[in-house]
Design an enzyme around this catalytic site. Structure first.
Site, PDB file in Angstrom:
ATOM      1  CG  HIS A   1      50.989  73.615  51.088  1.00 39.17           C
ATOM      2  ND1 HIS A   1      51.198  74.367  49.957  1.00 39.17           N
ATOM      3  CD2 HIS A   1      51.623  72.425  50.875  1.00 39.17           C
ATOM      4  CE1 HIS A   1      51.934  73.660  49.107  1.00 39.17           C
ATOM      5  NE2 HIS A   1      52.198  72.485  49.628  1.00 39.17           N
TER       6      HIS A   1
ATOM      7  CG  HIS B   1      57.302  72.055  49.928  1.00 36.00           C
ATOM      8  ND1 HIS B   1      56.490  73.010  50.493  1.00 36.00           N
ATOM      9  CD2 HIS B   1      56.510  71.323  49.109  1.00 36.00           C
ATOM     10  CE1 HIS B   1      55.263  72.869  50.028  1.00 36.00           C
ATOM     11  NE2 HIS B   1      55.242  71.855  49.175  1.00 36.00           N
TER      12      HIS B   1
ATOM     13  CG  ASP C   1      53.846  68.615  49.994  1.00 38.59           C
ATOM     14  OD1 ASP C   1      53.170  69.602  50.344  1.00 38.59           O
ATOM     15  OD2 ASP C   1      54.459  68.558  48.906  1.00 38.59           O
TER      16      ASP C   1
ATOM     17  CG  HIS D   1      50.389  65.058  47.313  1.00 40.12           C
ATOM     18  ND1 HIS D   1      50.626  65.602  48.546  1.00 40.12           N
ATOM     19  CD2 HIS D   1      50.760  66.002  46.413  1.00 40.12           C
ATOM     20  CE1 HIS D   1      51.107  66.831  48.408  1.00 40.12           C
ATOM     21  NE2 HIS D   1      51.201  67.092  47.123  1.00 40.12           N
TER      22      HIS D   1
HETATM   23 ZN   LIG Z   1      53.400  70.992  48.780  1.00 35.08          ZN
END
Ligand SMILES: [Zn+2]
Length: 305
Positions: free
Chosen positions: A80, A240, A244, A267
């Site tokens: 973030h 969101h 990311d 991720h």
């Molecule tokens: Zn996040």
């Protein structure tokens, strides 16, 4: 996307709080940095820490977050902070932390974005390299997850689409698509908060995570919807996940141009795409790809205690 010069912040900025995962009190400081410094993390709570350039080479795989590690020094949950810096097109910054992870704040990038905007953004002289995606590329993950990048005409800039699919749960199916500009980031993306399913919370707590985090700190979805909280927009979860992506993709260390499309990825797949893209760009000798690999090496020296 027009060529632009590198930027840093005008003066230092600070964000305090506690980490979403480990719950430790932390002060994060953003400090101005010279041209070609890149984004570098520095642990001020450790006497023998090394600086960690925010580059995909230093990513170590950990579930649900982006972790950087170099010569035994780690910083966790950097995505973030990275999203705020990349979204605001701040290229050179030293990020000091006195704990392993940044403040979680509300689970979005809003606090970092506001602190950086308050600090002021200043142009430097050196050009910021851009990596134009040379050829279509795709990475597949588990359970149908995939993330792809494709070339776009230079004037089309950097776009990201995120498709999220939680089936019939209250999160449901959502899409977010943006051309990534400073304005879009500030107005449409920075505020989107982390979310978690209520049924995942017990497992995370059993791993020692989220002990201080409550339903008012981020979005926790139960069977009936979000608990003790209200969505900031209907597709906040997809926004969101796109946030990311911005943070994870920024670990390439330069601007990006091309169409990125993530479908249910986390991720790890994001990092894999960036690693592959870096290899592909270095092989295709795309204009801008050379400086990408060399410019943001940064002062990765061992800090004197
Ligand atoms: Zn996040």
């Amino acid at each position: 996307m027009p060529d632009r010069t590198q930027t840093t912040i005008e003066r230092a900025a600070e964000v305090r709080g506690y980490g979403l995962f480990r719950g430790l009190d932390v002060t994060l400081r953003f400090l101005p940095a010279d041209e070609n410094h890149g984004i570098v993390f520095q642990r001020t709570d450790l006497t023998d820490a090394v600086d960690i350039p925010a580059r995909v080479e230093h990513v170590v795989p950990e579930p649900r977050r982006t972790v950087l590690s170099r010569l035994g020094t780690r910083v966790e949950v950097v995505e973030h902070v990275m999203a705020a810096l990349a979204g605001l097109q701040i290229d050179n910054c030293l990020v000091q932390l006195d704990a392993p992870e940044p403040p979680g704040c509300d689970g979005s990038a809003q606090a970092f974005t506001e602190a950086l905007l308050d600090a002021g953004i200043v142009s430097q002289s050196a050009m910021r390299p851009t990596l134009h995606v040379p050829n279509a590329i795709e990475v597949t993950g588990s359970a149908g997850a995939r993330v792809a990048a494709a070339p776009l005409p230079p004037e089309a800039g950097y776009t990201i689409r995120y498709d999220l699919d939680y089936g019939n749960s209250p999160v449901g199916r959502q899409t977010a698509t943006y051309t990534i500009t400073r304005e879009a980031f500030i107005n449409e993306i920075a505020f989107a908060r982390t979310f978690v399913l209520e049924l995942e919370v017990a497992a995370l707590r059993a791993m020692g995570f989220g002990q201080r985090t409550t339903t008012s700190d981020l979005l926790v979805f139960g069977t009936e919807g979000v608990i003790d909280n209200a969505l900031r927009c209907p597709n906040e979860c997809a926004r969101h996940k796109l946030l990311d992506c911005i943070g994870d993709f920024a670990l390439i260390g330069c601007d990006l141009a091309g169409a990125f499309h993530a479908n249910r990825t986390g991720h790890r797949a994001n990092h894999d795409l960036i690693r592959r893209l870096k290899v592909q760009a270095s092989m295709s000798k795309t204009p801008g790809a050379g400086p990408t690999a060399d410019s943001a090496t940064g002062p990765a020296h061992r800090r004197s205690a």
